[in-house]
Motif scaffolding. Structure first.
Motif, PDB file in Angstrom:
ATOM      1  N   MET A  94       0.979  -1.344   0.046  1.00  0.00           N
ATOM      2  CA  MET A  94      -0.127   0.085   0.180  1.00  0.00           C
ATOM      3  C   MET A  94       0.856   1.329   0.146  1.00  0.00           C
ATOM      4  SD  MET A  94      -2.689   1.174   3.314  1.00  0.00           S
ATOM      5  CE  MET A  94      -3.705  -0.527   2.645  1.00  0.00           C
ATOM      6  N   THR A  95       0.715   2.301  -0.620  1.00  0.00           N
ATOM      7  CA  THR A  95       2.090   3.393  -0.796  1.00  0.00           C
ATOM      8  C   THR A  95       1.122   4.476   0.392  1.00  0.00           C
ATOM      9  OG1 THR A  95      -0.158   4.735  -2.199  1.00  0.00           O
ATOM     10  CG2 THR A  95       1.660   3.382  -3.133  1.00  0.00           C
ATOM     11  N   ALA A  96       2.031   4.835   1.113  1.00  0.00           N
ATOM     12  CA  ALA A  96       1.363   6.038   1.701  1.00  0.00           C
ATOM     13  C   ALA A  96      -0.196   7.347   1.505  1.00  0.00           C
ATOM     14  CB  ALA A  96       2.592   7.476   1.832  1.00  0.00           C
ATOM     15  N   GLU A  97      -0.363   7.399   0.349  1.00  0.00           N
ATOM     16  CA  GLU A  97      -1.514   8.118  -0.276  1.00  0.00           C
ATOM     17  C   GLU A  97      -2.415   6.778  -0.266  1.00  0.00           C
ATOM     18  OE1 GLU A  97      -1.110  11.080  -0.739  1.00  0.00           O
ATOM     19  OE2 GLU A  97       0.568  10.851   0.036  1.00  0.00           O
ATOM     20  N   GLN A  98      -2.013   5.447  -0.834  1.00  0.00           N
ATOM     21  CA  GLN A  98      -3.333   4.619  -0.193  1.00  0.00           C
ATOM     22  C   GLN A  98      -3.989   4.595   1.397  1.00  0.00           C
ATOM     23  OE1 GLN A  98      -1.822   1.675  -2.373  1.00  0.00           O
ATOM     24  NE2 GLN A  98      -3.603   1.455  -4.122  1.00  0.00           N
ATOM     25  N   LEU A  99      -2.545   4.640   2.295  1.00  0.00           N
ATOM     26  CA  LEU A  99      -2.770   4.422   3.423  1.00  0.00           C
ATOM     27  C   LEU A  99      -3.231   5.908   4.148  1.00  0.00           C
ATOM     28  CD1 LEU A  99      -2.280   3.366   6.192  1.00  0.00           C
ATOM     29  CD2 LEU A  99      -0.341   3.698   5.885  1.00  0.00           C
ATOM     30  N   ARG A 100      -3.047   6.973   3.179  1.00  0.00           N
ATOM     31  CA  ARG A 100      -4.263   7.798   4.035  1.00  0.00           C
ATOM     32  C   ARG A 100      -5.304   8.488   3.944  1.00  0.00           C
ATOM     33  NH1 ARG A 100      -0.306  12.256   4.791  1.00  0.00           N
ATOM     34  NH2 ARG A 100       1.040  11.556   3.330  1.00  0.00           N
ATOM     35  N   PHE A 101      -6.322   7.545   2.824  1.00  0.00           N
ATOM     36  CA  PHE A 101      -7.400   7.731   2.801  1.00  0.00           C
ATOM     37  C   PHE A 101      -7.817   6.385   3.338  1.00  0.00           C
ATOM     38  CE2 PHE A 101     -10.477   5.716   1.342  1.00  0.00           C
ATOM     39  CZ  PHE A 101     -11.728   6.455   0.950  1.00  0.00           C
ATOM     40  N   HIS A 102      -7.065   5.469   3.552  1.00  0.00           N
ATOM     41  CA  HIS A 102      -7.551   4.570   4.826  1.00  0.00           C
ATOM     42  C   HIS A 102      -7.476   4.449   5.977  1.00  0.00           C
ATOM     43  CE1 HIS A 102      -9.550   0.815   2.620  1.00  0.00           C
ATOM     44  NE2 HIS A 102      -7.084   0.644   1.675  1.00  0.00           N
ATOM     45  N   LEU A 103      -7.141   5.901   6.566  1.00  0.00           N
ATOM     46  CA  LEU A 103      -6.208   6.095   7.638  1.00  0.00           C
ATOM     47  C   LEU A 103      -7.951   7.277   7.737  1.00  0.00           C
ATOM     48  CD1 LEU A 103      -2.942   6.557   8.377  1.00  0.00           C
ATOM     49  CD2 LEU A 103      -4.448   4.620   9.447  1.00  0.00           C
ATOM     50  N   LYS A 104      -9.064   8.028   7.502  1.00  0.00           N
ATOM     51  CA  LYS A 104     -10.152   8.977   7.850  1.00  0.00           C
ATOM     52  C   LYS A 104     -10.665   8.430   8.745  1.00  0.00           C
ATOM     53  CE  LYS A 104     -10.863  10.413   3.030  1.00  0.00           C
ATOM     54  NZ  LYS A 104     -11.880  10.998   2.167  1.00  0.00           N
ATOM     55  N   LEU A 105     -11.666   7.214   8.372  1.00  0.00           N
ATOM     56  CA  LEU A 105     -12.391   6.809   9.918  1.00  0.00           C
ATOM     57  C   LEU A 105     -11.790   5.402  10.645  1.00  0.00           C
ATOM     58  CD1 LEU A 105     -13.847   7.343  12.302  1.00  0.00           C
ATOM     59  CD2 LEU A 105     -15.616   6.656  10.714  1.00  0.00           C
ATOM     60  N   TYR A 106     -10.981   5.736  11.491  1.00  0.00           N
ATOM     61  CA  TYR A 106      -9.935   4.701  12.002  1.00  0.00           C
ATOM     62  C   TYR A 106     -10.670   4.253  13.354  1.00  0.00           C
ATOM     63  CZ  TYR A 106      -5.089   1.840  13.538  1.00  0.00           C
ATOM     64  OH  TYR A 106      -4.612   1.675  13.959  1.00  0.00           O
ATOM     65  N   PHE A 107     -11.006   2.808  13.410  1.00  0.00           N
ATOM     66  CA  PHE A 107     -12.172   2.172  13.925  1.00  0.00           C
ATOM     67  C   PHE A 107     -11.142   1.835  14.805  1.00  0.00           C
ATOM     68  CE2 PHE A 107     -15.411  -0.584  15.985  1.00  0.00           C
ATOM     69  CZ  PHE A 107     -15.776  -0.273  16.918  1.00  0.00           C
ATOM     70  N   ILE A 108     -10.981   1.947  15.985  1.00  0.00           N
ATOM     71  CA  ILE A 108     -10.337   0.782  17.380  1.00  0.00           C
ATOM     72  C   ILE A 108     -11.313   0.368  18.173  1.00  0.00           C
ATOM     73  CG2 ILE A 108      -8.368   0.461  18.924  1.00  0.00           C
ATOM     74  CD1 ILE A 108      -7.189   3.211  18.023  1.00  0.00           C
ATOM     75  N   MET A 109     -11.031  -1.837  18.583  1.00  0.00           N
ATOM     76  CA  MET A 109     -12.191  -1.828  19.257  1.00  0.00           C
ATOM     77  C   MET A 109     -11.014  -3.876  20.356  1.00  0.00           C
ATOM     78  SD  MET A 109     -15.737  -3.410  18.091  1.00  0.00           S
ATOM     79  CE  MET A 109     -14.773  -5.014  18.085  1.00  0.00           C
ATOM     80  N   GLY A 110     -11.799  -3.858  20.864  1.00  0.00           N
ATOM     81  CA  GLY A 110     -11.401  -4.550  21.738  1.00  0.00           C
ATOM     82  C   GLY A 110     -12.631  -5.391  22.003  1.00  0.00           C
ATOM     83  N   SER A 111     -12.913  -6.578  22.531  1.00  0.00           N
ATOM     84  CA  SER A 111     -14.396  -6.574  23.607  1.00  0.00           C
ATOM     85  C   SER A 111     -14.787  -6.265  24.669  1.00  0.00           C
ATOM     86  CB  SER A 111     -14.084  -8.300  24.070  1.00  0.00           C
ATOM     87  OG  SER A 111     -12.612  -9.062  24.951  1.00  0.00           O
ATOM     88  N   THR A 112     -13.247  -5.743  25.930  1.00  0.00           N
ATOM     89  CA  THR A 112     -13.903  -4.253  26.713  1.00  0.00           C
ATOM     90  C   THR A 112     -14.538  -3.029  26.378  1.00  0.00           C
ATOM     91  OG1 THR A 112     -11.319  -4.155  27.054  1.00  0.00           O
ATOM     92  CG2 THR A 112     -11.821  -6.223  27.432  1.00  0.00           C
ATOM     93  N   ASN A 113     -14.283  -2.708  24.655  1.00  0.00           N
ATOM     94  CA  ASN A 113     -14.687  -1.660  25.013  1.00  0.00           C
ATOM     95  C   ASN A 113     -16.542  -1.605  24.397  1.00  0.00           C
ATOM     96  OD1 ASN A 113     -12.512  -1.641  23.344  1.00  0.00           O
ATOM     97  ND2 ASN A 113     -12.168   0.100  24.653  1.00  0.00           N
ATOM     98  N   CYS A 114     -16.194  -3.048  24.624  1.00  0.00           N
ATOM     99  CA  CYS A 114     -18.262  -3.371  24.321  1.00  0.00           C
ATOM    100  C   CYS A 114     -18.990  -3.834  25.142  1.00  0.00           C
ATOM    101  CB  CYS A 114     -18.222  -3.835  22.699  1.00  0.00           C
ATOM    102  SG  CYS A 114     -16.967  -3.562  21.489  1.00  0.00           S
ATOM    103  N   ASN A 115     -20.146  -3.185  24.663  1.00  0.00           N
ATOM    104  CA  ASN A 115     -20.965  -3.896  26.320  1.00  0.00           C
ATOM    105  C   ASN A 115     -22.516  -4.867  24.709  1.00  0.00           C
ATOM    106  OD1 ASN A 115     -22.393  -1.782  25.404  1.00  0.00           O
ATOM    107  ND2 ASN A 115     -22.554  -1.135  27.185  1.00  0.00           N
ATOM    108  N   ARG A 116     -21.645  -5.258  24.008  1.00  0.00           N
ATOM    109  CA  ARG A 116     -22.835  -6.044  22.982  1.00  0.00           C
ATOM    110  C   ARG A 116     -21.825  -7.051  22.380  1.00  0.00           C
ATOM    111  NH1 ARG A 116     -25.000  -4.009  18.213  1.00  0.00           N
ATOM    112  NH2 ARG A 116     -23.936  -2.369  18.312  1.00  0.00           N
TER     113      ARG A 116
END
Ligand code: 3NM
Length: 219
Positions: free
Chosen positions: A1-23
């Motif tokens: 992936m080029t830096a420009e493609q990565l830049r696009f993909h980083l727009k809305l970067y969701f982070i999560m694990g089981s402890t961050n959810c109550n579902r």
């Protein structure tokens, strides 16, 4: 992936694990995907975090959801897990293994690094980081050992110094304040609780995505 493609993909970067959810985390990720997230990090941390086989199993199931829709799947800290499941990348902090060593281990995978000042940024860049996570931008309840709130000052400083590496802001970001990260020169926002704990995960993701899409970085 080029830096420009990565830049696009980083727009809305969701982070999560089981402890961050109550579902069920799988339902949360599915809805977040429907809402328009562009990047995902599996971060299994904190009290009650899954370990060993359970951690691996959840990682594999979340990865499968991301693969279906071509959303890069990143693993937080656990380099062995990232390699074992052939993730798209890893994200590390300053307390983890040195960036250079991680780069050697993961080859061409995406490598994200959390940085908190200009010096850390230069070191990480020279050692092979592909993007920076910078925070906490706003107060956060999610990371108990977060550094002091810094607003967008470091993002601005790095851009003013001509550093063009992709950057995401993190910490306390939601639909109403996401624009400040973009206006400071960020490429996207990393979000945990404003999405994972939202009454409607899909709507929360959608409104943050709308904000980052309409507030472009000046560079
Ligand atoms: N890292 P929320 S703040 C994982 O400052 C993480 O580096 C941070 O969660 C940093 O979106 C943070 O719920 C927590 O505030 C972000």
């Amino acid at each position: 992936m080029t830096a420009e493609q990565l830049r696009f993909h980083l727009k809305l970067y969701f982070i999560m694990g089981s402890t961050n959810c109550n579902r069920n985390p799988l339902d949360v990720l599915k809805e977040a995907i429907d809402g328009g997230i562009t990047f995902f990090q599996y971060r299994e941390k904190g009290e009650g975090a899954l370990k060993d086989e359970q951690k691996l199993n959840l990682a594999l199931q979340l990865q499968k959801l991301c693969k279906k829709v071509n959303i890069p799947f990143i693993v937080n800290d656990d380099i062995d897990l990232a390699i074992a499941i052939n993730a798209d990348g890893v994200h590390i902090g300053q307390e983890d293994e040195p960036v250079e060593m991680v780069r050697k281990k993961i080859g061409n995978m995406i490598l994200g690094v959390s940085v908190h000042n200009h010096e850390e940024a230069i070191m990480a860049m020279n050692a092979g980081a592909d993007y920076f996570g910078i925070g906490p931008i706003f107060p956060t309840q999610t990371k108990t050992d977060a550094k002091p709130v810094q607003g967008v000052s470091l993002i601005k400083e790095l851009r003013d110094k001509g550093i063009s590496i992709p950057i995401v802001g993190i910490g306390g970001i939601h639909a109403e304040n996401a624009h400040t990260v973009m206006e400071a020169g960020g490429d996207g926002v990393s979000v945990i609780s404003a999405i994972s704990l939202a009454p409607s995960v899909k709507e929360a993701a959608r409104s943050i995505r709308k904000s980052v899409d309409t507030n472009h970085s000046p560079i």
